[in-house]
Design a protein around this motif. Structure first.
Motif, PDB file in Angstrom:
ATOM      1  N   MET A 191       0.842  -1.173   0.000  1.00 14.45           N
ATOM      2  CA  MET A 191       0.000   0.000   0.000  1.00 14.45           C
ATOM      3  C   MET A 191       0.887   1.234   0.000  1.00 14.45           C
ATOM      4  N   THR A 192       0.574   2.211  -0.831  1.00  8.54           N
ATOM      5  CA  THR A 192       1.330   3.453  -0.912  1.00  8.54           C
ATOM      6  C   THR A 192       0.507   4.582  -0.330  1.00  8.54           C
ATOM      7  N   THR A 193       1.139   5.359   0.538  1.00 11.34           N
ATOM      8  CA  THR A 193       0.473   6.505   1.121  1.00 11.34           C
ATOM      9  C   THR A 193       0.934   7.751   0.388  1.00 11.34           C
ATOM     10  N   VAL A 194      -0.001   8.526  -0.097  1.00 11.91           N
ATOM     11  CA  VAL A 194       0.322   9.771  -0.780  1.00 11.91           C
ATOM     12  C   VAL A 194      -0.030  10.906   0.154  1.00 11.91           C
ATOM     13  N   LEU A 195       0.973  11.709   0.459  1.00  8.74           N
ATOM     14  CA  LEU A 195       0.750  12.850   1.340  1.00  8.74           C
ATOM     15  C   LEU A 195       0.652  14.112   0.504  1.00  8.74           C
ATOM     16  N   THR A 196      -0.311  14.948   0.820  1.00  9.37           N
ATOM     17  CA  THR A 196      -0.410  16.214   0.117  1.00  9.37           C
ATOM     18  C   THR A 196       0.676  17.135   0.656  1.00  9.37           C
ATOM     19  N   PRO A 197       1.198  18.019  -0.179  1.00  9.94           N
ATOM     20  CA  PRO A 197       2.233  18.935   0.301  1.00  9.94           C
ATOM     21  C   PRO A 197       1.702  19.769   1.463  1.00  9.94           C
ATOM     22  N   ALA A 198       2.489  19.875   2.496  1.00  7.56           N
ATOM     23  CA  ALA A 198       2.070  20.630   3.673  1.00  7.56           C
ATOM     24  C   ALA A 198       2.220  22.122   3.414  1.00  7.56           C
ATOM     25  N   SER A 199       1.319  22.893   3.959  1.00  5.40           N
ATOM     26  CA  SER A 199       1.436  24.335   3.828  1.00  5.40           C
ATOM     27  C   SER A 199       2.485  24.835   4.819  1.00  5.40           C
TER      28      SER A 199
ATOM     29  N   ALA B 225       5.376  27.156  16.391  1.00  2.00           N
ATOM     30  CA  ALA B 225       5.776  25.842  15.878  1.00  2.00           C
ATOM     31  C   ALA B 225       6.641  25.991  14.638  1.00  2.00           C
ATOM     32  N   TYR B 226       7.693  25.177  14.585  1.00  2.00           N
ATOM     33  CA  TYR B 226       8.569  25.125  13.416  1.00  2.00           C
ATOM     34  C   TYR B 226       8.662  23.707  12.863  1.00  2.00           C
ATOM     35  N   LEU B 227       8.021  22.741  13.521  1.00  2.00           N
ATOM     36  CA  LEU B 227       7.991  21.372  13.028  1.00  2.00           C
ATOM     37  C   LEU B 227       6.564  20.860  13.015  1.00  2.00           C
ATOM     38  N   ARG B 228       6.189  20.225  11.909  1.00  2.00           N
ATOM     39  CA  ARG B 228       4.895  19.546  11.793  1.00  2.00           C
ATOM     40  C   ARG B 228       5.210  18.068  11.613  1.00  2.00           C
ATOM     41  N   VAL B 229       4.633  17.236  12.471  1.00  2.00           N
ATOM     42  CA  VAL B 229       4.845  15.799  12.407  1.00  2.00           C
ATOM     43  C   VAL B 229       3.526  15.151  12.010  1.00  2.00           C
ATOM     44  N   VAL B 230       3.506  14.556  10.820  1.00  2.00           N
ATOM     45  CA  VAL B 230       2.329  13.827  10.354  1.00  2.00           C
ATOM     46  C   VAL B 230       2.501  12.390  10.830  1.00  2.00           C
ATOM     47  N   LEU B 231       1.556  11.906  11.612  1.00  2.00           N
ATOM     48  CA  LEU B 231       1.656  10.590  12.236  1.00  2.00           C
ATOM     49  C   LEU B 231       1.217   9.477  11.298  1.00  2.00           C
ATOM     50  N   LEU B 232       1.849   8.325  11.443  1.00  2.00           N
ATOM     51  CA  LEU B 232       1.453   7.140  10.674  1.00  2.00           C
ATOM     52  C   LEU B 232       0.003   6.773  10.960  1.00  2.00           C
TER      53      LEU B 232
ATOM     54  N   GLY C 145      -2.372   8.783  11.554  1.00  2.00           N
ATOM     55  CA  GLY C 145      -3.263   9.877  11.185  1.00  2.00           C
ATOM     56  C   GLY C 145      -3.105  11.027  12.156  1.00  2.00           C
ATOM     57  N   GLY C 146      -3.459  12.184  11.725  1.00  2.00           N
ATOM     58  CA  GLY C 146      -3.321  13.357  12.571  1.00  2.00           C
ATOM     59  C   GLY C 146      -1.930  13.951  12.478  1.00  2.00           C
ATOM     60  N   GLU C 147      -1.722  15.025  13.216  1.00  2.00           N
ATOM     61  CA  GLU C 147      -0.432  15.680  13.213  1.00  2.00           C
ATOM     62  C   GLU C 147      -0.156  16.308  14.562  1.00  2.00           C
ATOM     63  N   LEU C 148       1.129  16.533  14.805  1.00  2.00           N
ATOM     64  CA  LEU C 148       1.583  17.224  16.000  1.00  2.00           C
ATOM     65  C   LEU C 148       2.442  18.393  15.553  1.00  2.00           C
TER      66      LEU C 148
ATOM     67  N   GLU D 205       5.783  11.651   8.097  1.00  2.00           N
ATOM     68  CA  GLU D 205       6.496  12.787   7.511  1.00  2.00           C
ATOM     69  C   GLU D 205       6.808  13.792   8.609  1.00  2.00           C
ATOM     70  N   ILE D 206       7.972  14.420   8.519  1.00  2.00           N
ATOM     71  CA  ILE D 206       8.328  15.509   9.428  1.00  2.00           C
ATOM     72  C   ILE D 206       8.676  16.716   8.580  1.00  2.00           C
TER      73      ILE D 206
END
Length: 75
Positions: free
Chosen positions: A1-9, A24-31, A33-36, A56-57
């Motif tokens: 399965m391939t996960t496609v992430l949309t470009p983060a703003s 915040a200077y870091l966005r962490v997209v969790l496996l 789902g969701g983000e920190l 993705e970080i």
């Protein structure tokens, strides 16, 4: 399965660290789902553990050391 992430703003001053509330200077997209969001300090502090759970970080901490843009001349 391939996960496609949309470009983060890009992160803005309105994006705040989930740990301390600083900008915040870091966005962490969790496996899972969701983000920190983290300030540069907490992003570095938790980096080893975040890499284990991140899809993705997005790290924009280089903005802290980048020269400020020159002000535009008034006309």
């Amino acid at each position: 399965m391939t996960t496609v992430l949309t470009p983060a703003s890009p992160l803005t001053a309105a994006d705040r660290c989930d740990r301390c509330g600083a900008q915040a200077y870091l966005r962490v997209v969790l496996l899972s789902g969701g983000e920190l969001l983290f300030c540069a300090h907490h992003g570095r502090k938790f980096e080893p553990e975040l890499k284990k759970i991140a899809a993705e970080i997005q790290d924009e901490s280089e903005r802290l050391t980048a020269p400020a843009p020159a002000p535009e001349e008034e006309r």
